[in-house]
Design a protein around this motif. Sequence first.
Motif, mmCIF file in Angstrom:
data_model
loop_
_atom_site.group_PDB
_atom_site.id
_atom_site.type_symbol
_atom_site.label_atom_id
_atom_site.label_comp_id
_atom_site.label_asym_id
_atom_site.label_seq_id
_atom_site.Cartn_x
_atom_site.Cartn_y
_atom_site.Cartn_z
ATOM 1 N N GLN A 37 -0.565 5.782 3.670
ATOM 2 C CA GLN A 37 -1.854 5.215 4.049
ATOM 3 C C GLN A 37 -1.734 3.908 4.832
ATOM 4 O O GLN A 37 -2.728 3.240 5.084
ATOM 5 C CB GLN A 37 -2.713 5.030 2.794
ATOM 6 C CG GLN A 37 -3.090 6.384 2.189
ATOM 7 C CD GLN A 37 -3.821 6.242 0.885
ATOM 8 O OE1 GLN A 37 -3.244 5.802 -0.097
ATOM 9 N NE2 GLN A 37 -5.093 6.620 0.883
ATOM 10 N N VAL A 38 -0.510 3.570 5.253
ATOM 11 C CA VAL A 38 -0.280 2.312 5.975
ATOM 12 C C VAL A 38 -1.167 2.208 7.211
ATOM 13 O O VAL A 38 -1.851 1.209 7.418
ATOM 14 C CB VAL A 38 1.208 2.145 6.359
ATOM 15 C CG1 VAL A 38 1.410 1.005 7.335
ATOM 16 C CG2 VAL A 38 2.055 1.920 5.117
ATOM 17 N N ALA A 39 -1.173 3.224 8.047
ATOM 18 C CA ALA A 39 -1.942 3.155 9.296
ATOM 19 C C ALA A 39 -3.434 2.967 9.039
ATOM 20 O O ALA A 39 -4.098 2.160 9.703
ATOM 21 C CB ALA A 39 -1.700 4.408 10.135
ATOM 22 N N CYS A 93 0.844 -1.188 0.000
ATOM 23 C CA CYS A 93 0.000 0.000 0.000
ATOM 24 C C CYS A 93 0.883 1.243 0.000
ATOM 25 O O CYS A 93 2.090 1.163 0.227
ATOM 26 C CB CYS A 93 -0.967 -0.001 1.183
ATOM 27 S SG CYS A 93 -0.207 -0.037 2.790
ATOM 28 N N ARG A 94 0.268 2.354 -0.264
ATOM 29 C CA ARG A 94 1.008 3.614 -0.279
ATOM 30 C C ARG A 94 1.484 3.923 1.139
ATOM 31 O O ARG A 94 0.702 3.826 2.093
ATOM 32 C CB ARG A 94 0.127 4.726 -0.824
ATOM 33 C CG ARG A 94 -0.171 4.519 -2.298
ATOM 34 C CD ARG A 94 -0.950 5.684 -2.903
ATOM 35 N NE ARG A 94 -1.035 5.505 -4.341
ATOM 36 C CZ ARG A 94 -1.920 4.732 -4.959
ATOM 37 N NH1 ARG A 94 -2.802 4.064 -4.261
ATOM 38 N NH2 ARG A 94 -1.921 4.625 -6.269
ATOM 39 N N GLN A 122 7.308 1.369 4.658
ATOM 40 C CA GLN A 122 7.292 1.625 3.221
ATOM 41 C C GLN A 122 6.064 1.051 2.527
ATOM 42 O O GLN A 122 5.949 1.118 1.313
ATOM 43 C CB GLN A 122 8.573 1.082 2.572
ATOM 44 C CG GLN A 122 9.830 1.759 3.084
ATOM 45 C CD GLN A 122 9.777 3.271 2.867
ATOM 46 O OE1 GLN A 122 9.475 3.727 1.776
ATOM 47 N NE2 GLN A 122 10.037 4.036 3.903
ATOM 48 N N GLY A 123 5.149 0.439 3.300
ATOM 49 C CA GLY A 123 3.891 -0.003 2.721
ATOM 50 C C GLY A 123 3.728 -1.480 2.493
ATOM 51 O O GLY A 123 2.726 -1.907 1.922
#
Length: 89
Positions: A19-21, A15-16, A41-42
């Motif tokens: 936007q991980v969290a 994922c980007r 880093q996703g």
Amino acid sequence: MSEQEWHVASLVVYCRPKQVAAVIATIEAEPGAEVPVSGEQGKLVVALEGAGQRHIVEHIDRIAALAGVVSTTLIYHEFAELVPGEESA
């Protein structure tokens, strides 16, 4: 497929990074889903479990459709027949 099956699967989800969290929070809000490993880093490792293959596939589809998810790759899938009287979770 028997209704007396229990499925376990793992995925690698990219994922980007920004936007991980949010992606982790959304995944872990689903019953039978957890993110035991994540990187800033996703890159995420996602574990899924549930009664039936359809349940697993629906989880994967929902994860793939999340905002910020770039790709999902199924790494492992196993199922077992439950013995009568055995609990699934």
